[in-house]
Structure formats: structure tokens, C-alpha cells
Design an enzyme around this catalytic site. Structure first.
Site, PDB file in Angstrom:
ATOM      1  CD  GLU A 177       7.725  49.307   6.991  1.00 44.92           C
ATOM      2  OE1 GLU A 177       8.441  48.637   6.233  1.00 44.92           O
ATOM      3  OE2 GLU A 177       6.497  49.155   7.072  1.00 44.92           O
ATOM      4  CE  LYS A 219       6.325  50.669   3.962  1.00 41.94           C
ATOM      5  NZ  LYS A 219       6.332  49.799   2.801  1.00 41.94           N
TER       6      LYS A 219
END
Ligand code: 13P
Length: 340
Positions: A177, A219
């Protein structure tokens, strides 16, 4: 590392029209959300909130995996059974946030570096034994005042890649992420350019660290103008910019894309995800889904407000958002769903 098992986990997390539920706020972040709603900031209330989420009837219909915070994976429900077991029983794969937070980066005012690599191998082995099959590490990149610097992007990308390699060694799928934050007055194009640069740097580092791309999930943030930018972008413009950016920076081998919501409302996040599928479905190289925290939890938390009597209605609110996001993955979300 068993590559086929990793790939199978990644596939299962993005299968059907399901997505991930991020419920891994650190105690500090969770307390901040509680404080805004007047909910007491104690371990017992955090437990009650996470228990409320985990016991939402039928959540597994729309949610494939839930990302937990360390406190939650060890926590028991009021009846003495583990919260994580409730999640597994609902057919949801448990995941775990393993970074230890974004800290000010020495020598780079306004920038942060995410920590947590020390002792990570041992923690991952422990979480695997507790049932976790995937993990999450979040790096934050802020735009503004001449930032981000190359130093910040490269340091965070390197940490993400080393985390990802350790996860795969331990048999966990890493959710990678790199979040370009929405705060700031930058426009859509600036967010596009920085997101592109960040993703290219992250994939360069993942390649250097021998990370199996089929066994990760990315992500990312959606590509949007900063919150203070006067020139707003339409839902279609955000969807188009986001997909164009990902197509030019994310290898086709990646197991899947699961967006963060970044502070968007639940409706807005669903609308953006929906537009990506309606307008670009045939071009997508990977399954594209959601891994929202605020965009799924926030409406429900506002209903709950720490009151046991509101539990059922809050669970309905949570279920509703997950259902809307599942529909968005099919390109079948409409604002009419919000009225139903
Ligand atoms: P938001 O969807 O609230 O951005 O949170 C996603 C997340 O997991 C942040 O690390």
C-alpha cells in the site's frame, strides 16, 4: 515459500465481486475516529466495535478478507472466543497490518517513512500460526511544499519491497500500500504524476527484491485532485485518470488491485470504483476491487456511537456499504441503492 499457495490466496482475495475490509486502524487512529463521535477511547470499546464488525450477519457474502490490527487478532469477544475465529467462520480470510506506523523522516520535513522491518520475520511466523494468510504495510506520500522527494519515495518503496519479500517467505500474501495522500491543493494531473512515479518506483523495488508479483495485491489510492483543490474532478474523470495511471505503471502479473478509500465518503468511493468497471472493464489487466476502511466503516460507526442498542442498525449499515462496493465491482452500483 510455496508460490502456488501464495497465488491461490491472492486469487481467493479478489475472486467473485468481493473485496477487502480494512479494520486495522492502530489504537491511535481508532481512538481518533471514536473521539470524533464521542465514543470512549478504551480497549473495551475497540473490542466491541471490532466484535460488531466481525459478527455482522452475512458479511462474507461481499467481503473476502479482513485486515486486522495486532490488538484485534489477539482479542476475544465478550463470550470469550477469539474475534479472528468469528471472521474465519464467516468464510473471510484474516489479514494483519504489520507495519508499525509512518514516522517523520529524518532530514525531510513534512515527509514520513514507514517502520516495522525489525523482527518482522518472527511476527509474520506468529501471525501465520494464528490464521493470518495475508498482511498489509502502508507507506504514505504527501504532496505539497516541494514534496514528495525522491528520497522519500525510494525509501518507502524499498521498505515495502522488503516487507513483501518477508511476507512471501512466511506464506502470507503482502498487500502493498503506497498511499498518495488526498490532503493538499494539488490538481488531478499532479496526483496522477506522483502516483505514477510512486508506483513505478515500488515495482522497480519489488523486482529487485525478487517478489513474486502474482502473489501480491496492490493497494493504491485513486487518482484525484487534493482536498483543497478548487478544480474538482467528476466521477468519470477520476475513474479514467486512475485506470490510465495504473495501466502505465502496474505490471499485468500483479495478483490484483484493491483500492484504499483515503477519506472519501462511502458513496463516492463506490461511485468511483463503479465507473472504473463501467468505462474500462475490457481493458483491466487485473481484478480491480476495494480494500476500504473509512468508506465501509464510517457510516456504521456513526450509527453505533458506542451504544449497544444501535448494534443491529450499525451492522446493517456496514453490510449495506459492502453490498454497494460488491455491486460497484460489477459496474452495477447506482445511487438508487443508497435509498433502498
Ligand atoms: P481508508 O480506506 O480509510 O483509506 O483506509 C484504508 C487503509 O487500510 C489505510 O491503511
Amino acid at each position: 515459500m510455496d508460490k502456488q499457495i501464495l497465488i491461490q490466496i491472492a486469487i481467493s482475495l479478489v475472486a467473485g465481486n468481493k473485496g477487502l475490509l480494512a479494520m486495522d486502524e492502530s489504537n491511535g487512529t481508532c481512538n481518533k475516529r471514536f473521539a470524533a463521535l464521542g465514543i470512549p477511547q478504551t480497549e473495551a470499546y475497540r473490542r466491541d466495535w471490532r466484535e460488531l464488525i466481525a459478527t455482522t450477519p452475512g458479511l462474507g457474502k461481499y467481503i473476502s478478507g479482513a485486515i486486522l490490527f495486532a490488538e484485534t487478532i489477539h482479542q476475544k469477544k465478550k463470550d470469550g472466543t477469539l474475534i479472528v475465529n468469528e471472521i474465519i467462520t464467516d468464510g473471510i480470510v484474516p489479514g494483519i497490518k504489520v507495519d508499525t506506523g509512518a514516522k517523520p523522516m529524518a532530514g525531510f520535513p513534512g515527509e514520513k517513512i514507514t517502520e516495522g522491518l525489525d523482527g518482522l520475520r518472527e511476527r509474520l511466523n506468529e501471525y501465520y500460526k494464528m490464521g493470518a494468510r495475508f498482511a498489509k504495510w502502508r507507506a504514505v506520500i504527501a504532496i505539497g511544499n516541494g514534496n514528495p522527494t525522491r528520497a522519500c519515495i525510494e525509501a518507502n518503496a524499498n521498505a515495502l519491497a522488503r516487507y513483501a519479500a518477508l511476507c512471501q517467505e512466511a506464506g502470507l500474501v503482502p498487500v502493498v500500500e503506497p498511499e498518495v495522500l488526498m490532503e493538499g491543493d494539488h490538481d488531478l494531473q499532479r496526483c496522477f504524476d506522483i502516483t505514477d512515479q510512486v508506483l513505478l518506483t515500488v515495482f522497480d523495488q519489488l523486482y529487485l527484491q525478487n517478489v513474486l508479483l502474482e502473489g501480491i495485491l496492490l493497494k493504491p489510492n485513486m487518482v484525484m485532485p487534493g482536498l483543497q483543490c478548487k478544480q474538482r474532478a467528476s466521477v468519470n474523470e477520476v475513474a479514467d485518470a486512475t485506470i490510465q495511471c495504473l495501466l502505465q505503471s502496474v505490471p499485468a502479473a500483479v495478483g490484483g488491485i484493491a483500492f484504499l478509500s483515503g477519506g472519501q465518503s462511502g458513496e463516492m468511493a463506490s461511485a468511483h470504483l463503479n465507473a472504473m468497471h463501467v468505462r474500462h472493464w475490457s481493458k483491466l489487466l487485473w481484478p480491480v476491487t476495494f480494500s476500504f476502511a473509512r468508506a465501509i466503516q464510517q457510516p456504521a460507526m456513526s450509527i453505533w456511537r458506542g451504544e449497544g442498542n444501535n448494534k443491529h442498525e450499525a451492522q446493517q449499515g456496514l453490510y449495506h456499504r459492502a453490498k454497494c462496493d460488491d455491486a460497484a465491482r460489477r459496474g452495477e452500483y447506482t445511487s438508487a441503492m443508497e435509498k433502498a
